[in-house]
Design a protein around this motif. Structure first.
Motif, PDB file in Angstrom:
ATOM      1  N   ALA A   1       1.875   8.550  -1.071  1.00 60.02           N
ATOM      2  CA  ALA A   1       1.332   8.127  -2.358  1.00 60.02           C
ATOM      3  C   ALA A   1       2.067   6.902  -2.869  1.00 60.02           C
ATOM      4  N   GLY A   2       3.383   6.896  -2.678  1.00 58.86           N
ATOM      5  CA  GLY A   2       4.179   5.743  -3.083  1.00 58.86           C
ATOM      6  C   GLY A   2       3.844   4.509  -2.271  1.00 58.86           C
ATOM      7  N   GLN A   3       3.624   4.689  -0.969  1.00 64.55           N
ATOM      8  CA  GLN A   3       3.260   3.561  -0.116  1.00 64.55           C
ATOM      9  C   GLN A   3       1.917   2.982  -0.535  1.00 64.55           C
ATOM     10  N   ALA A   4       0.961   3.852  -0.860  1.00 64.20           N
ATOM     11  CA  ALA A   4      -0.359   3.392  -1.307  1.00 64.20           C
ATOM     12  C   ALA A   4      -0.240   2.598  -2.601  1.00 64.20           C
ATOM     13  N   GLU A   5       0.632   3.039  -3.499  1.00 66.11           N
ATOM     14  CA  GLU A   5       0.803   2.325  -4.764  1.00 66.11           C
ATOM     15  C   GLU A   5       1.450   0.961  -4.543  1.00 66.11           C
ATOM     16  N   LEU A   6       2.362   0.874  -3.563  1.00 65.60           N
ATOM     17  CA  LEU A   6       2.953  -0.421  -3.221  1.00 65.60           C
ATOM     18  C   LEU A   6       1.879  -1.384  -2.725  1.00 65.60           C
ATOM     19  N   MET A   7       0.907  -0.851  -1.997  1.00 61.29           N
ATOM     20  CA  MET A   7      -0.180  -1.697  -1.510  1.00 61.29           C
ATOM     21  C   MET A   7      -1.044  -2.177  -2.674  1.00 61.29           C
ATOM     22  N   ARG A   8      -1.275  -1.305  -3.632  1.00 61.95           N
ATOM     23  CA  ARG A   8      -2.050  -1.708  -4.820  1.00 61.95           C
ATOM     24  C   ARG A   8      -1.292  -2.775  -5.614  1.00 61.95           C
ATOM     25  N   ASP A   9       0.026  -2.659  -5.659  1.00 63.95           N
ATOM     26  CA  ASP A   9       0.835  -3.690  -6.306  1.00 63.95           C
ATOM     27  C   ASP A   9       0.618  -5.044  -5.630  1.00 63.95           C
ATOM     28  N   ALA A  10       0.564  -5.048  -4.295  1.00 61.21           N
ATOM     29  CA  ALA A  10       0.354  -6.295  -3.553  1.00 61.21           C
ATOM     30  C   ALA A  10      -1.015  -6.889  -3.863  1.00 61.21           C
ATOM     31  N   VAL A  11      -2.017  -6.027  -4.005  1.00 58.90           N
ATOM     32  CA  VAL A  11      -3.354  -6.500  -4.366  1.00 58.90           C
ATOM     33  C   VAL A  11      -3.324  -7.135  -5.756  1.00 58.90           C
ATOM     34  N   ARG A  12      -2.652  -6.480  -6.704  1.00 60.30           N
ATOM     35  CA  ARG A  12      -2.548  -7.030  -8.062  1.00 60.30           C
ATOM     36  C   ARG A  12      -1.778  -8.347  -8.072  1.00 60.30           C
ATOM     37  N   ASP A  13      -0.833  -8.498  -7.137  1.00 58.20           N
ATOM     38  CA  ASP A  13      -0.074  -9.743  -7.039  1.00 58.20           C
ATOM     39  C   ASP A  13      -0.870 -10.858  -6.353  1.00 58.20           C
ATOM     40  N   LYS A  14      -2.063 -10.525  -5.885  1.00 58.11           N
ATOM     41  CA  LYS A  14      -2.961 -11.503  -5.249  1.00 58.11           C
ATOM     42  C   LYS A  14      -2.313 -12.180  -4.044  1.00 58.11           C
ATOM     43  N   VAL A  15      -1.730 -11.354  -3.172  1.00 54.65           N
ATOM     44  CA  VAL A  15      -1.170 -11.900  -1.937  1.00 54.65           C
ATOM     45  C   VAL A  15      -2.300 -12.391  -1.043  1.00 54.65           C
ATOM     46  N   ASP A  16      -1.937 -13.182  -0.044  1.00 55.34           N
ATOM     47  CA  ASP A  16      -2.928 -13.748   0.871  1.00 55.34           C
ATOM     48  C   ASP A  16      -3.151 -12.890   2.108  1.00 55.34           C
ATOM     49  N   GLY A  17      -2.295 -11.900   2.330  1.00 47.82           N
ATOM     50  CA  GLY A  17      -2.444 -11.021   3.488  1.00 47.82           C
ATOM     51  C   GLY A  17      -1.500  -9.841   3.366  1.00 47.82           C
ATOM     52  N   ILE A  18      -1.881  -8.728   3.973  1.00 44.23           N
ATOM     53  CA  ILE A  18      -1.070  -7.516   3.938  1.00 44.23           C
ATOM     54  C   ILE A  18      -0.945  -6.953   5.348  1.00 44.23           C
ATOM     55  N   ALA A  19       0.273  -6.577   5.724  1.00 44.04           N
ATOM     56  CA  ALA A  19       0.528  -5.831   6.964  1.00 44.04           C
ATOM     57  C   ALA A  19       1.019  -4.450   6.552  1.00 44.04           C
ATOM     58  N   VAL A  20       0.428  -3.396   7.114  1.00 43.99           N
ATOM     59  CA  VAL A  20       0.723  -2.050   6.630  1.00 43.99           C
ATOM     60  C   VAL A  20       0.783  -1.052   7.780  1.00 43.99           C
TER      61      VAL A  20
END
Length: 334
Positions: free
Chosen positions: A92-111
């Protein structure tokens, strides 16, 4: 559908770009579009200024994940990428970190997808926001259905079967496969793979990997209870080193083998206290994940064509070949 690569910033002065655009319209002879041109210009300039988030389920201070991070940082430095690394063993914490990255408008995510079901919603939010996502390390059976562009890692089932074959070669008869995180799809697949090819008996032992004292005690108790166990297979270098102590504590004749390695584990293989390790090359996983996002942004590349994973293992490291990796392990890249 694959997420289309986002447009990169153009390095042309605005007026020059406008003149070129007008010329294209007049002559009707330009093809490929401004997106392709800007990607090429950005690559030629040597950087993108893009932001990438690497989000794993790794525990803080775990040497394995430091190698993943080190590889990612090497790729980021080469590609002029602004990299953020965060992790949380709790899904659940990892998923929330990913949502944080989306809110930060990153250009790419590796997960990582150690527990894919918990990450589905967050991955969907990233895709909806137009952010390309690649997978690494965990989730080889789930990355495509989750909608990820690419995957870099080891086929854990194949790795497990390789260990089973190796145990047969070593004439083992009864293996104890230690799983330090219940529900982690990668660890389950490894032990299932061992059982599939190993001619002897295989049993799983579930332990709480965040408590090394309790883990060691559980392995010791299992060895004392069943003297027929002649092989302990762990799922991480630090667990293998702990298992060496458990074998001694239990007065057992069992040998120890493991998935994954680090510098201390390499030394254990060299001195014979651990028979062998399976190297999935975590440094390479981190490097390829970040580099793939840069390549996708600047050139539209998709490794494996989006239909096949890029495998980084398994490679069995034993006393016979450990010298070939010892130097790299010492500097933290294997």
């Amino acid at each position: 559908m694959k997420t289309p690569p986002p447009s990169s910033r153009s390095s042309r002065p605005p007026r020059a770009a406008a003149v070129l655009a007008a010329a294209c319209l007049l002559l009707a002879g330009c093809s490929g579009g401004d997106d392709a041109d800007s990607r090429a210009d950005t690559a030629a300039a040597g950087g993108t200024g893009m932001k990438v988030a690497l989000i794993t389920h790794g525990a803080e201070g775990d040497v394995f994940w430091e190698r993943v991070r080190k590889g990612a940082e090497a790729a980021a430095a080469k590609d002029d990428v602004d990299l953020t690394y965060v992790s949380d063993p709790d899904p659940a914490g990892q998923a929330e970190l990913m949502r944080d990255a989306v809110r930060d408008k990153v250009d790419g995510i590796a997960v990582t997808l150690a527990k894919p079901g918990a990450m589905t919603g967050a991955v969907g939010e990233a895709k909806k926001a137009g952010i390309p996502v690649v997978g690494l390390n965990s989730g080889i059976d789930a990355w495509q259905s989750a909608g990820l562009l690419e995957y870099f890692g080891q086929d854990e089932s194949v790795a497990g079967r390789a260990v089973g074959d190796k145990l047969d070669d070593l004439k083992a008869k009864h293996a104890l496969c230690v799983i330090h995180e219940r529900g982690n799809v990668a660890l389950e697949a490894r032990c299932a793979g061992v059982k599939k090819t190993f001619g002897g008996a295989t049993q799983n032992l579930y332990v709480e990997g965040t408590d090394m004292t309790a883990t060691s005690a559980a392995v010791t108790a299992a060895l004392r209870q069943d003297r027929s166990i002649d092989e302990v297979v762990t799922n991480g270098a630090r667990f293998a080193l702990a298992a060496v102590g458990s074998v001694k504590e239990a007065g057992s004749a069992a040998k120890v083998a493991t998935f994954d390695l680090d510098n201390d584990l390499v030394k254990a293989v060299e001195n014979g206290s651990v028979q062998f390790a399976v190297d999935q090359q975590p440094y390479l996983q981190g490097y390829l994940a970040v580099d793939s996002l840069w390549l996708y942004r600047t050139n539209g590349n998709i490794s494996g064509g989006g239909v096949a994973p890029v495998l980084t293992g398994p490679a069995i490291v034993s006393r016979a070949n450990v010298g070939a990796v010892a130097g790299f392990a010492a500097r933290g890249t294997r």
